[in-house]
Design a protein around this motif. Sequence first.
Motif, PDB file in Angstrom:
ATOM      1  N   THR A 123      63.046 -43.543-113.271  1.00  0.00           N
ATOM      2  CA  THR A 123      62.294 -44.705-113.039  1.00  0.00           C
ATOM      3  C   THR A 123      61.860 -45.091-111.498  1.00  0.00           C
ATOM      4  O   THR A 123      60.903 -45.537-111.349  1.00  0.00           O
ATOM      5  CB  THR A 123      63.171 -46.013-113.504  1.00  0.00           C
ATOM      6  OG1 THR A 123      64.339 -46.127-112.500  1.00  0.00           O
ATOM      7  CG2 THR A 123      63.320 -45.927-114.988  1.00  0.00           C
ATOM      8  N   ARG A 124      62.695 -44.779-110.704  1.00  0.00           N
ATOM      9  CA  ARG A 124      62.431 -45.111-108.983  1.00  0.00           C
ATOM     10  C   ARG A 124      61.045 -44.501-108.639  1.00  0.00           C
ATOM     11  O   ARG A 124      60.273 -45.104-107.908  1.00  0.00           O
ATOM     12  CB  ARG A 124      63.805 -44.862-108.272  1.00  0.00           C
ATOM     13  CG  ARG A 124      64.857 -45.478-108.568  1.00  0.00           C
ATOM     14  CD  ARG A 124      64.859 -47.197-108.492  1.00  0.00           C
ATOM     15  NE  ARG A 124      64.257 -47.617-107.393  1.00  0.00           N
ATOM     16  CZ  ARG A 124      64.069 -49.100-107.202  1.00  0.00           C
ATOM     17  NH1 ARG A 124      64.273 -49.775-108.297  1.00  0.00           N
ATOM     18  NH2 ARG A 124      63.804 -49.353-105.987  1.00  0.00           N
ATOM     19  N   ALA A 127      58.031 -46.287-109.420  1.00  0.00           N
ATOM     20  CA  ALA A 127      57.776 -47.693-108.970  1.00  0.00           C
ATOM     21  C   ALA A 127      57.116 -47.740-107.631  1.00  0.00           C
ATOM     22  O   ALA A 127      56.771 -48.716-106.909  1.00  0.00           O
ATOM     23  CB  ALA A 127      59.304 -48.274-108.867  1.00  0.00           C
TER      24      ALA A 127
END
Length: 242
Positions: A123-124, A127
Amino acid sequence: MTEPPTSHTNSRSGRHATVTGARCGGPVNRATVLHAALEIVDRDGIDGLSMRRLANAVGRDPMVVYRHVANKAAVLDGIAEVVFAQLSVDASDADWAAQLRVIARDFRRLALAHPKAVPLLVTRPLATPLGLRPQAVVRPLEDILALLTRAGFSGADALHIYRALFGFLYGHVLNELQEIVERPEETDEVLRLGLHRLPITEFPLLRELAPALVGYDGATELERGLDILLTGLAATLPSKDQ
Protein backbone atom coordinates in the motif's frame (compact mmCIF):
# COMPACT_ATOMS: atom_id res chain seq x y z
CA MET A 1 2.50 -24.13 4.11
CA THR A 2 4.29 -20.97 5.19
CA GLU A 3 8.05 -21.27 5.34
CA PRO A 4 10.04 -19.87 8.28
CA PRO A 5 11.45 -16.38 7.78
CA THR A 6 14.85 -16.26 6.15
CA SER A 7 17.58 -13.68 6.44
CA HIS A 8 18.12 -11.71 3.25
CA THR A 9 20.54 -8.89 2.55
CA ASN A 10 20.72 -6.36 -0.24
CA SER A 11 22.99 -7.92 -2.85
CA ARG A 12 23.16 -4.69 -4.81
CA SER A 13 24.60 -2.42 -2.13
CA GLY A 14 25.64 -4.88 0.56
CA ARG A 15 23.81 -2.78 3.13
CA HIS A 16 22.30 -4.59 6.07
CA ALA A 17 22.20 -1.95 8.77
CA THR A 18 21.38 -2.87 12.36
CA VAL A 19 20.42 -0.76 15.31
CA THR A 20 22.91 -2.34 17.69
CA GLY A 21 25.28 0.60 17.50
CA ALA A 22 22.48 3.08 18.08
CA ARG A 23 21.24 1.25 21.15
CA CYS A 24 24.76 1.25 22.55
CA GLY A 25 25.18 4.98 22.08
CA GLY A 26 26.58 4.86 18.54
CA PRO A 27 25.64 7.22 15.73
CA VAL A 28 22.00 7.53 14.74
CA ASN A 29 21.09 8.14 11.12
CA ARG A 30 18.11 7.55 8.87
CA ALA A 31 19.16 3.97 8.11
CA THR A 32 19.43 2.94 11.75
CA VAL A 33 16.08 4.59 12.53
CA LEU A 34 14.32 2.78 9.69
CA HIS A 35 15.85 -0.59 10.50
CA ALA A 36 14.80 -0.14 14.11
CA ALA A 37 11.28 0.62 12.90
CA LEU A 38 11.28 -2.52 10.77
CA GLU A 39 12.35 -4.58 13.79
CA ILE A 40 9.44 -3.18 15.81
CA VAL A 41 6.95 -3.97 13.04
CA ASP A 42 8.41 -7.46 12.59
CA ARG A 43 7.93 -8.10 16.29
CA ASP A 44 4.76 -6.18 17.20
CA GLY A 45 3.06 -5.29 13.92
CA ILE A 46 2.29 -1.91 12.40
CA ASP A 47 0.02 -0.93 15.28
CA GLY A 48 2.89 -1.54 17.69
CA LEU A 49 5.00 1.17 16.08
CA SER A 50 5.04 4.66 17.61
CA MET A 51 7.57 7.46 17.45
CA ARG A 52 8.25 7.10 21.17
CA ARG A 53 8.88 3.38 20.88
CA LEU A 54 11.11 4.04 17.92
CA ALA A 55 13.10 6.60 19.90
CA ASN A 56 13.50 4.11 22.72
CA ALA A 57 14.69 1.47 20.25
CA VAL A 58 17.54 3.66 19.05
CA GLY A 59 18.28 4.99 22.53
CA ARG A 60 17.58 8.62 21.76
CA ASP A 61 15.14 11.39 22.53
CA PRO A 62 12.19 11.50 20.09
CA MET A 63 13.40 14.85 18.76
CA VAL A 64 16.55 13.12 17.50
CA VAL A 65 14.41 10.68 15.56
CA TYR A 66 12.42 13.54 14.02
CA ARG A 67 15.65 14.91 12.54
CA HIS A 68 15.81 11.85 10.30
CA VAL A 69 12.11 11.09 9.64
CA ALA A 70 9.48 13.80 9.60
CA ASN A 71 6.59 11.78 11.02
CA LYS A 72 5.17 8.28 11.35
CA ALA A 73 3.99 8.29 7.73
CA ALA A 74 7.58 8.86 6.65
CA VAL A 75 8.64 5.96 8.86
CA LEU A 76 6.09 3.65 7.23
CA ASP A 77 7.26 4.73 3.78
CA GLY A 78 10.82 4.11 4.91
CA ILE A 79 10.06 0.58 6.09
CA ALA A 80 8.77 -0.29 2.62
CA GLU A 81 11.91 1.32 1.21
CA VAL A 82 14.19 -0.81 3.41
CA VAL A 83 12.52 -4.04 2.31
CA PHE A 84 12.33 -3.14 -1.39
CA ALA A 85 16.03 -2.22 -1.30
CA GLN A 86 16.74 -5.91 -0.71
CA LEU A 87 14.97 -6.95 -3.94
CA SER A 88 17.63 -7.45 -6.60
CA VAL A 89 17.00 -7.61 -10.35
CA ASP A 90 19.56 -8.77 -12.92
CA ALA A 91 18.56 -6.65 -15.89
CA SER A 92 21.29 -8.30 -18.01
CA ASP A 93 19.81 -11.81 -17.75
CA ALA A 94 19.24 -13.14 -21.28
CA ASP A 95 16.35 -15.32 -20.07
CA TRP A 96 13.69 -12.79 -19.10
CA ALA A 97 11.18 -15.37 -17.91
CA ALA A 98 13.73 -17.12 -15.68
CA GLN A 99 14.76 -13.78 -14.17
CA LEU A 100 11.13 -12.89 -13.41
CA ARG A 101 10.87 -16.22 -11.56
CA VAL A 102 13.94 -15.30 -9.53
CA ILE A 103 12.41 -11.92 -8.69
CA ALA A 104 9.11 -13.53 -7.70
CA ARG A 105 10.80 -16.05 -5.42
CA ASP A 106 12.95 -13.30 -3.92
CA PHE A 107 9.91 -11.14 -3.21
CA ARG A 108 8.15 -14.07 -1.56
CA ARG A 109 11.17 -14.72 0.67
CA LEU A 110 11.19 -11.09 1.74
CA ALA A 111 7.46 -11.22 2.46
CA LEU A 112 7.88 -14.35 4.60
CA ALA A 113 10.82 -12.75 6.42
CA HIS A 114 8.75 -9.63 7.19
CA PRO A 115 5.11 -10.81 7.16
CA LYS A 116 3.81 -7.99 9.35
CA ALA A 117 5.34 -5.42 6.99
CA VAL A 118 3.70 -6.86 3.86
CA PRO A 119 0.70 -4.47 4.00
CA LEU A 120 3.20 -1.60 3.80
CA LEU A 121 4.88 -3.12 0.74
CA VAL A 122 1.53 -3.34 -1.01
CA THR A 123 0.00 0.00 0.00
CA ARG A 124 2.65 2.59 0.88
CA PRO A 125 4.22 3.02 -2.59
CA LEU A 126 0.77 3.48 -4.13
CA ALA A 127 0.09 6.38 -1.77
CA THR A 128 2.90 8.40 -3.35
CA PRO A 129 3.27 9.64 -6.95
CA LEU A 130 5.80 7.50 -8.82
CA GLY A 131 8.43 10.19 -9.15
CA LEU A 132 8.28 11.03 -5.44
CA ARG A 133 8.82 7.48 -4.20
CA PRO A 134 12.23 6.51 -2.78
CA GLN A 135 14.62 5.31 -5.45
CA ALA A 136 14.89 1.90 -3.77
CA VAL A 137 11.15 1.43 -4.31
CA VAL A 138 11.27 2.51 -7.97
CA ARG A 139 14.50 0.66 -8.83
CA PRO A 140 12.88 -2.79 -9.36
CA LEU A 141 10.48 -1.23 -11.87
CA GLU A 142 13.31 0.42 -13.82
CA ASP A 143 15.41 -2.75 -13.81
CA ILE A 144 12.52 -4.97 -14.89
CA LEU A 145 11.71 -2.56 -17.72
CA ALA A 146 15.37 -2.75 -18.77
CA LEU A 147 15.31 -6.56 -18.59
CA LEU A 148 12.21 -6.83 -20.77
CA THR A 149 13.03 -4.16 -23.35
CA ARG A 150 16.45 -5.78 -23.86
CA ALA A 151 14.60 -9.03 -24.46
CA GLY A 152 12.62 -7.40 -27.28
CA PHE A 153 9.41 -6.21 -25.66
CA SER A 154 8.16 -2.70 -26.25
CA GLY A 155 8.24 -0.32 -23.31
CA ALA A 156 4.44 -0.44 -22.99
CA ASP A 157 4.40 -4.24 -23.02
CA ALA A 158 7.24 -4.35 -20.49
CA LEU A 159 5.19 -2.13 -18.18
CA HIS A 160 2.19 -4.42 -18.67
CA ILE A 161 4.30 -7.43 -17.65
CA TYR A 162 5.58 -5.62 -14.54
CA ARG A 163 2.06 -4.74 -13.46
CA ALA A 164 0.80 -8.25 -14.08
CA LEU A 165 3.71 -9.80 -12.19
CA PHE A 166 3.46 -7.62 -9.10
CA GLY A 167 -0.33 -7.70 -9.08
CA PHE A 168 -0.02 -11.48 -8.91
CA LEU A 169 2.75 -11.36 -6.28
CA TYR A 170 0.90 -8.98 -3.97
CA GLY A 171 -2.19 -11.15 -4.10
CA HIS A 172 -0.17 -14.31 -3.61
CA VAL A 173 1.73 -13.22 -0.51
CA LEU A 174 -1.37 -11.72 1.11
CA ASN A 175 -3.21 -14.97 0.50
CA GLU A 176 -0.32 -17.12 1.74
CA LEU A 177 0.12 -15.13 4.94
CA GLN A 178 -3.53 -15.16 5.97
CA GLU A 179 -4.53 -17.47 8.79
CA ILE A 180 -6.64 -20.27 7.29
CA VAL A 181 -6.76 -22.76 10.15
CA GLU A 182 -9.36 -22.25 12.88
CA ARG A 183 -8.63 -25.38 14.92
CA PRO A 184 -5.07 -26.63 14.27
CA GLU A 185 -5.49 -29.45 16.80
CA GLU A 186 -8.21 -31.11 14.70
CA THR A 187 -7.34 -33.89 12.25
CA ASP A 188 -10.50 -33.49 10.19
CA GLU A 189 -9.89 -30.86 7.50
CA VAL A 190 -13.45 -29.53 7.57
CA LEU A 191 -13.22 -28.86 11.28
CA ARG A 192 -9.70 -27.38 11.07
CA LEU A 193 -10.88 -24.78 8.57
CA GLY A 194 -14.18 -24.10 10.29
CA LEU A 195 -16.03 -25.17 7.14
CA HIS A 196 -18.56 -27.03 9.26
CA ARG A 197 -20.08 -23.60 9.85
CA LEU A 198 -21.09 -23.39 6.18
CA PRO A 199 -24.24 -25.24 5.03
CA ILE A 200 -23.07 -28.19 2.95
CA THR A 201 -25.98 -27.76 0.54
CA GLU A 202 -24.86 -24.21 -0.28
CA PHE A 203 -21.08 -24.70 -0.25
CA PRO A 204 -20.50 -28.26 -1.43
CA LEU A 205 -17.33 -27.54 -3.41
CA LEU A 206 -15.60 -25.75 -0.56
CA ARG A 207 -16.40 -28.63 1.78
CA GLU A 208 -15.14 -31.12 -0.81
CA LEU A 209 -11.87 -29.21 -1.30
CA ALA A 210 -11.05 -29.02 2.41
CA PRO A 211 -8.01 -31.36 2.08
CA ALA A 212 -6.58 -29.23 -0.72
CA LEU A 213 -7.19 -26.03 1.25
CA VAL A 214 -5.42 -27.42 4.32
CA GLY A 215 -2.56 -28.70 2.19
CA TYR A 216 -1.82 -25.25 0.75
CA ASP A 217 1.86 -24.94 -0.20
CA GLY A 218 2.93 -21.35 -0.89
CA ALA A 219 6.04 -22.22 -2.89
CA THR A 220 4.17 -24.66 -5.12
CA GLU A 221 1.28 -22.24 -5.65
CA LEU A 222 3.74 -19.49 -6.59
CA GLU A 223 5.35 -21.67 -9.26
CA ARG A 224 2.01 -22.76 -10.70
CA GLY A 225 0.85 -19.17 -10.87
CA LEU A 226 4.08 -18.10 -12.57
CA ASP A 227 3.71 -20.94 -15.09
CA ILE A 228 0.30 -19.62 -16.07
CA LEU A 229 1.33 -15.96 -16.06
CA LEU A 230 4.61 -16.25 -17.94
CA THR A 231 3.33 -18.76 -20.49
CA GLY A 232 0.41 -16.49 -21.24
CA LEU A 233 2.62 -13.43 -21.58
CA ALA A 234 5.06 -15.16 -23.89
CA ALA A 235 2.23 -16.40 -26.10
CA THR A 236 0.08 -13.29 -26.33
CA LEU A 237 2.45 -10.32 -26.53
CA PRO A 238 3.20 -9.86 -30.22
CA SER A 239 6.06 -7.38 -29.73
CA LYS A 240 8.31 -10.10 -28.29
CA ASP A 241 10.93 -11.24 -30.81
CA GLN A 242 10.46 -14.95 -31.51
